[in-house]
Design an enzyme around this catalytic site. Structure first.
Site, PDB file in Angstrom:
ATOM      1  N   ASP A 155       0.860  -1.177   0.000  1.00 38.29           N
ATOM      2  CA  ASP A 155       0.000   0.000   0.000  1.00 38.29           C
ATOM      3  C   ASP A 155       0.900   1.231   0.000  1.00 38.29           C
ATOM      4  OD1 ASP A 155      -2.397   1.663   0.548  1.00 38.29           O
ATOM      5  OD2 ASP A 155      -1.445   1.897   2.512  1.00 38.29           O
ATOM      6  N   ALA A 156       0.415   2.339  -0.497  1.00 35.75           N
ATOM      7  CA  ALA A 156       1.255   3.542  -0.590  1.00 35.75           C
ATOM      8  C   ALA A 156       1.138   4.445   0.639  1.00 35.75           C
ATOM      9  CB  ALA A 156       0.909   4.326  -1.853  1.00 35.75           C
ATOM     10  N   TYR A 157      -0.060   4.973   0.868  1.00 36.99           N
ATOM     11  CA  TYR A 157      -0.219   6.057   1.842  1.00 36.99           C
ATOM     12  C   TYR A 157      -0.374   5.518   3.262  1.00 36.99           C
ATOM     13  CZ  TYR A 157      -0.939   8.522  -2.523  1.00 36.99           C
ATOM     14  OH  TYR A 157      -0.784   9.024  -3.792  1.00 36.99           O
ATOM     15  N   ARG A 163      -7.324  12.654   6.623  1.00 41.06           N
ATOM     16  CA  ARG A 163      -7.207  11.232   6.314  1.00 41.06           C
ATOM     17  C   ARG A 163      -8.533  10.504   6.521  1.00 41.06           C
ATOM     18  NH1 ARG A 163      -4.862   7.528   3.143  1.00 41.06           N
ATOM     19  NH2 ARG A 163      -4.398   5.574   4.210  1.00 41.06           N
ATOM     20  N   SER A 176      -2.421   0.795  -4.800  1.00 41.70           N
ATOM     21  CA  SER A 176      -2.898   1.952  -4.041  1.00 41.70           C
ATOM     22  C   SER A 176      -4.194   2.522  -4.595  1.00 41.70           C
ATOM     23  CB  SER A 176      -1.814   3.032  -4.072  1.00 41.70           C
ATOM     24  OG  SER A 176      -2.257   4.242  -3.505  1.00 41.70           O
ATOM     25  N   ASN A 177      -4.931   3.191  -3.707  1.00 43.97           N
ATOM     26  CA  ASN A 177      -6.061   4.009  -4.114  1.00 43.97           C
ATOM     27  C   ASN A 177      -5.625   5.210  -4.949  1.00 43.97           C
ATOM     28  OD1 ASN A 177      -8.170   2.567  -2.934  1.00 43.97           O
ATOM     29  ND2 ASN A 177      -8.123   3.748  -1.028  1.00 43.97           N
TER      30      ASN A 177
END
Length: 227
Positions: free
Chosen positions: A13-15, A44, A120-121
């Site tokens: 996942d990125a964030y 967030r 990722s989203n």
């Protein structure tokens, strides 16, 4: 901890996992002052809520739009109206700081022969900007955005995207996320999962269960037998 076996790819996942989303608000501390943490938390929360609510309504918009909408809600709620603040925060989201252990972890896994990917989203331009700013471009075999399937996590189609692109069975992939709901969903899908519980969250009551829980990614190479 019992190490993973037969893993060929590591998907991140990125964030919140690779990139520290809190670094955007910290970059505006001169304007936000004591509101830094409040902006980070509300921004967030609304960002994730809007992905789930849009998915439930079948009204998709890309993550850049959702991130901007969530920021607008945050700034209005906290009554923060400084000129140029919104643009500064949005631009900083494109160059988020990686967590301290991440560069070393990625380089060690890459050198050990694992295929690396982001799932990722984030929209493709957002992810490209973040990866480029962190100088990670040569490390990832794939940077995968939900825009390819038009729906946000935790829809199974998102996790299938990684399986299809890497050409591997779910059980040959270890997925790393700091978001408990994301970790549980990837586990329910069939991936091996490391929940990077950076924020001390309680365990979810959802289908699936992470195989390992860490507080950072620093121990991941060891789990994969990398000295």
């Amino acid at each position: 901890m019992e190490p993973f076996r037969a893993i060929r790819a590591c998907v991140f996942d990125a964030y919140g996992t690779v990139f520290d989303f809190a670094s955007a608000a910290r970059g505006c501390r001169d304007v936000l002052g004591p509101n830094v943490d409040a902006v980070t938390a509300l921004w967030r929360d609304k960002q994730l809520q809007y992905t789930w609510l849009r998915a439930a309504q079948n009204r998709h918009a890309d993550f850049w739009t959702v991130t901007g909408d969530a920021l607008d809600f945050t700034l209005e709620t906290l009554k923060l109206r400084a000129p140029g603040l919104r643009d500064r925060l949005m631009n900083l989201y494109l160059t988020l700081t990686p967590f301290p252990e991440v560069p070393d972890v990625l380089h060690r896994l890459k050198a050990a022969g694992f295929r690396l990917a982001i799932l990722s989203n984030g929209s493709p331009p957002m992810l490209s900007a973040a990866v480029s700013a962190a100088e990670f471009g040569g490390l990832f075999d794939a940077v995968l955005s939900v825009e390819e399937v038009g729906v946000y996590k935790p829809d199974p189609a998102v996790y299938q995207l990684a399986v299809d692109r890497l050409g591997l069975a779910p059980g040959a992939i270890t997925f790393q996320s700091s978001n408990a709901w994301d970790a549980y969903a990837a586990s329910a899908f069939g991936m091996k999962v490391v929940w990077c519980n950076r924020y001390g969250q309680p365990r979810e009551r959802l289908p699936g269960a992470p195989d390992h829980e860490l507080t950072s990614l620093a121990a991941l190479p060891g789990l994969l037998g990398v000295a």
